[in-house]
Design a protein around this motif. Structure first.
Motif, PDB file in Angstrom:
ATOM      1  N   SER A  57       0.825  -1.217   0.000  1.00  0.00           N
ATOM      2  CA  SER A  57       0.000   0.000   0.000  1.00  0.00           C
ATOM      3  C   SER A  57       0.853   1.258   0.000  1.00  0.00           C
ATOM      4  CB  SER A  57      -0.930   0.003   1.219  1.00  0.00           C
ATOM      5  OG  SER A  57      -0.188   0.111   2.427  1.00  0.00           O
ATOM      6  N   ASN A  58       2.068   1.203   0.535  1.00  0.00           N
ATOM      7  CA  ASN A  58       2.962   2.356   0.532  1.00  0.00           C
ATOM      8  C   ASN A  58       3.866   2.383  -0.696  1.00  0.00           C
ATOM      9  OD1 ASN A  58       3.109   4.007   3.356  1.00  0.00           O
ATOM     10  ND2 ASN A  58       2.385   1.926   3.675  1.00  0.00           N
ATOM     11  N   LEU A  59       4.247   1.212  -1.175  1.00  0.00           N
ATOM     12  CA  LEU A  59       5.135   1.151  -2.338  1.00  0.00           C
ATOM     13  C   LEU A  59       4.400   1.498  -3.636  1.00  0.00           C
ATOM     14  CD1 LEU A  59       7.793   0.388  -3.735  1.00  0.00           C
ATOM     15  CD2 LEU A  59       7.044  -2.008  -3.694  1.00  0.00           C
ATOM     16  N   THR A  60       3.174   0.995  -3.779  1.00  0.00           N
ATOM     17  CA  THR A  60       2.428   1.194  -5.030  1.00  0.00           C
ATOM     18  C   THR A  60       2.256   2.664  -5.405  1.00  0.00           C
ATOM     19  OG1 THR A  60       1.252  -0.898  -4.702  1.00  0.00           O
ATOM     20  CG2 THR A  60       0.296   0.674  -6.236  1.00  0.00           C
ATOM     21  N   PRO A  61       1.873   3.562  -4.490  1.00  0.00           N
ATOM     22  CA  PRO A  61       1.748   4.980  -4.881  1.00  0.00           C
ATOM     23  C   PRO A  61       3.049   5.594  -5.392  1.00  0.00           C
ATOM     24  CG  PRO A  61       0.644   4.593  -2.801  1.00  0.00           C
ATOM     25  CD  PRO A  61       1.408   3.352  -3.110  1.00  0.00           C
ATOM     26  N   ILE A  62       4.186   5.179  -4.835  1.00  0.00           N
ATOM     27  CA  ILE A  62       5.470   5.710  -5.299  1.00  0.00           C
ATOM     28  C   ILE A  62       5.750   5.226  -6.719  1.00  0.00           C
ATOM     29  CG2 ILE A  62       7.918   5.957  -4.760  1.00  0.00           C
ATOM     30  CD1 ILE A  62       5.903   7.037  -2.646  1.00  0.00           C
ATOM     31  N   LEU A  63       5.456   3.966  -6.985  1.00  0.00           N
ATOM     32  CA  LEU A  63       5.640   3.436  -8.334  1.00  0.00           C
ATOM     33  C   LEU A  63       4.665   4.104  -9.305  1.00  0.00           C
ATOM     34  CD1 LEU A  63       6.072  -0.375  -7.516  1.00  0.00           C
ATOM     35  CD2 LEU A  63       7.855   1.317  -7.941  1.00  0.00           C
ATOM     36  N   ILE A  64       3.434   4.352  -8.860  1.00  0.00           N
ATOM     37  CA  ILE A  64       2.454   5.051  -9.696  1.00  0.00           C
ATOM     38  C   ILE A  64       2.953   6.451 -10.037  1.00  0.00           C
ATOM     39  CG2 ILE A  64       0.166   6.134  -9.655  1.00  0.00           C
ATOM     40  CD1 ILE A  64      -0.869   3.671  -8.219  1.00  0.00           C
ATOM     41  N   ASN A  65       3.477   7.164  -9.041  1.00  0.00           N
ATOM     42  CA  ASN A  65       4.001   8.509  -9.289  1.00  0.00           C
ATOM     43  C   ASN A  65       5.141   8.488 -10.293  1.00  0.00           C
ATOM     44  OD1 ASN A  65       2.180   9.566  -7.494  1.00  0.00           O
ATOM     45  ND2 ASN A  65       3.629   9.796  -5.818  1.00  0.00           N
ATOM     46  N   THR A  66       5.995   7.470 -10.193  1.00  0.00           N
ATOM     47  CA  THR A  66       7.125   7.352 -11.127  1.00  0.00           C
ATOM     48  C   THR A  66       6.636   7.101 -12.544  1.00  0.00           C
ATOM     49  OG1 THR A  66       8.486   6.430  -9.334  1.00  0.00           O
ATOM     50  CG2 THR A  66       9.278   6.129 -11.592  1.00  0.00           C
ATOM     51  N   ILE A  67       5.671   6.194 -12.679  1.00  0.00           N
ATOM     52  CA  ILE A  67       5.144   5.845 -14.006  1.00  0.00           C
ATOM     53  C   ILE A  67       4.388   7.019 -14.616  1.00  0.00           C
ATOM     54  CG2 ILE A  67       3.512   4.347 -15.222  1.00  0.00           C
ATOM     55  CD1 ILE A  67       4.193   2.219 -13.038  1.00  0.00           C
ATOM     56  N   PHE A  68       3.548   7.656 -13.811  1.00  0.00           N
ATOM     57  CA  PHE A  68       2.677   8.696 -14.349  1.00  0.00           C
ATOM     58  C   PHE A  68       3.414   9.997 -14.623  1.00  0.00           C
ATOM     59  CE2 PHE A  68      -0.710   5.884 -13.519  1.00  0.00           C
ATOM     60  CZ  PHE A  68      -1.810   6.351 -14.203  1.00  0.00           C
ATOM     61  N   PHE A  69       4.572  10.181 -14.016  1.00  0.00           N
ATOM     62  CA  PHE A  69       5.330  11.388 -14.332  1.00  0.00           C
ATOM     63  C   PHE A  69       5.718  11.408 -15.807  1.00  0.00           C
ATOM     64  CE2 PHE A  69       9.191  13.877 -14.761  1.00  0.00           C
ATOM     65  CZ  PHE A  69       8.786  15.067 -14.173  1.00  0.00           C
ATOM     66  N   ILE A  70       6.064  10.228 -16.341  1.00  0.00           N
ATOM     67  CA  ILE A  70       6.393  10.126 -17.767  1.00  0.00           C
ATOM     68  C   ILE A  70       5.128  10.024 -18.605  1.00  0.00           C
ATOM     69  CG2 ILE A  70       7.692   8.827 -19.498  1.00  0.00           C
ATOM     70  CD1 ILE A  70       9.422  10.185 -17.383  1.00  0.00           C
TER      71      ILE A  70
END
Length: 452
Positions: A57-70
């Motif tokens: 639950s904490n890791l997924t938002p960080i990965l989402i932010n990384t993906i969606f920035f591009i």
């Protein structure tokens, strides 16, 4: 608010939406490794979190932010040209609203679009990796980490798109902002990366941490199990990110020119710039009649030929070339690769929902004024079923006669539901979403419905 929703709907109707959705759904199967896996998508030095739902639950938002920035720069590109094609530019030209409000409409439309897609990814990851846990607590980190960041990059993307004309400068701006916000020593933790690393510091002593985002499979990787809910630590900082976004938007709104110029497309045969002024909008009447309608007053066969011409116009040459190439290669591929190729072909054919079926049932003047019956126009759509059968041919030829017949029946049922939904409800978006989800699931080797 209605203008924001209008922008939001235009993003949903964009032809890339279905491909982005397919990418997100496939990604959800691979972004978090199984609980017994020896690798991790995020490591700090030689440490990683055990993939229970507390850590996921904490890791997924960080990965989402990384993906969606591009991803957001891909989504938001050419937004001005989209507004021109969708006739929404006139609102911004003649509106009495101030320039800050007009830009905010665009930002919020893009923001809602990103929230929708990112939440689908978050929900898919929860379903795939489900374990007994408080569902409300699972989504708390998503709202805490993702919403402020998605609002910031929606603002930044809109500013870059409207104020930076040179593509080189756009990429340079993107590169600079990546360095600034993904640095673990940045003064503002935009992505939540610093806070994620800080969670490790509560268990181990790390002075100068080195992190890796992506698959890491070190032989000496040590997993740390987080057993209690990780409370948000910097709520005020997240509010600061929103305030900073609004401040940037306000500053740039001072220089915003609502009567911007748009270059005509190369297909129009002109390289001049057409200035769009308040209250006027050029309509290419020639595009409304871009092919000659054949004489179909002879019989049903002529009507079928006319529909075939419409079908040919409904798919561009590049997409058709990719489909044909993949179709030919699928005959020589291994069985599991063959299914993936055919599934991708069906995803590419999803565009026919709008360009062929939807346009036929809503925008085709000839159909509305013709002497032919409505059911005859529906019967001509049998051409789409033939395309489905031909697309599935690499798989069908390897089946027994009974399984082949069953597969064709399933394709026929899919075709009937698809045609009648678009015919009755005059909508293609839901049909596209369902078809993309259905065929994208084949890319994970776990199809939702086994058609082939």
């Amino acid at each position: 608010m209605s203008v924001v929703l209008l922008n939001f709907k235009q993003y949903l109707k964009h032809p890339f939406f279905k491909y982005i959705l397919a990418f997100i759904l496939v990604l959800s199967f691979y972004i978090i490794p199984p609980i017994n896996s020896k690798h991790s998508p995020f490591t700090v030095d030689n440490y990683a979190g055990t993939p229970n739902l507390i850590w996921i639950s904490n890791l997924t938002p960080i990965l989402i932010n990384t993906i969606f920035f591009i991803l957001i720069f891909f989504i938001g590109r050419n937004i001005k040209e989209e507004e021109n094609r969708n006739h929404t530019v006139l609102f911004f030209q003649i509106s009495v609203k101030n320039k800050f409000t007009l830009l905010m409409y665009r930002v919020l439309g893009l923001f809602l679009y990103c929230v929708l897609i990112s939440f689908i990814l978050e929900l898919s990851i929860l379903i795939i990796n489900y374990q007994p846990y408080n569902i409300f607590l699972f989504f708390v980190p998503y709202f805490y980490f993702c919403l402020p960041f998605l609002f910031f990059i929606s603002t930044f993307s809109t500013i870059i798109e409207f104020y930076v004309e040179n593509k080189v400068l756009k990429y340079l701006s993107l590169f600079i902002i990546i360095i600034l916000i993904f640095s673990i020593k940045a003064s503002v933790d935009f992505t939540g990366l610093q806070e994620l690393i800080f969670n490790f510091k509560e268990y181990i002593n790390i002075n100068d941490p080195f992190f890796v985002i992506g698959k890491s499979n070190k032989p000496n990787l040590t997993f740390i199990t987080f057993q209690d809910f990780i409370y948000p630590k910097n709520i005020l900082e997240k509010l600061l990110i929103i305030i900073l976004s609004l401040a940037l938007l306000f500053i740039f709104s001072v220089f915003y020119n609502r009567n911007y110029k748009i270059k005509t497309s190369p297909e129009s045969g002109s390289s001049t710039k057409n200035s769009i002024t308040a209250g006027t909008h050029a309509v290419d009447h020639k595009s409304l009649l871009d092919f000659e309608t054949p004489n179909i007053h002879v019989g049903f066969l002529q009507l079928l030929k006319a529909d075939l011409l419409l079908l040919q116009k409904s798919i561009d040459q590049k997409t058709l070339g990719i489909i044909v190439l993949m179709w030919l290669f699928s005959f020589m591929a291994a069985p599991h690769i063959k299914i993936i190729f055919v599934a991708i072909i069906f995803i590419l054919l999803v565009s026919l929902n709008k360009k062929y079926l939807y346009n036929s049932f809503t925008n085709n003047f000839y159909e509305k004024s013709s002497v032919f019956k409505s059911y005859e126009f529906i019967l001509t759509k049998i051409l789409l079923l033939l395309i489905y059968i031909i697309a599935a041919l690499p798989i069908l030829i390897g089946m027994s006669p009974e399984n082949m017949a069953l597969c064709i029946v399933k394709l026929a049922l899919l075709f009937i539901i698809q045609v009648f939904y678009i015919k009755i409800f005059k909508d293609y978006l839901l049909s596209e979403v369902v078809l993309v989800i259905l065929f994208a699931s084949y890319l994970t080797s776990n199809p939702i419905i086994n058609i082939f």
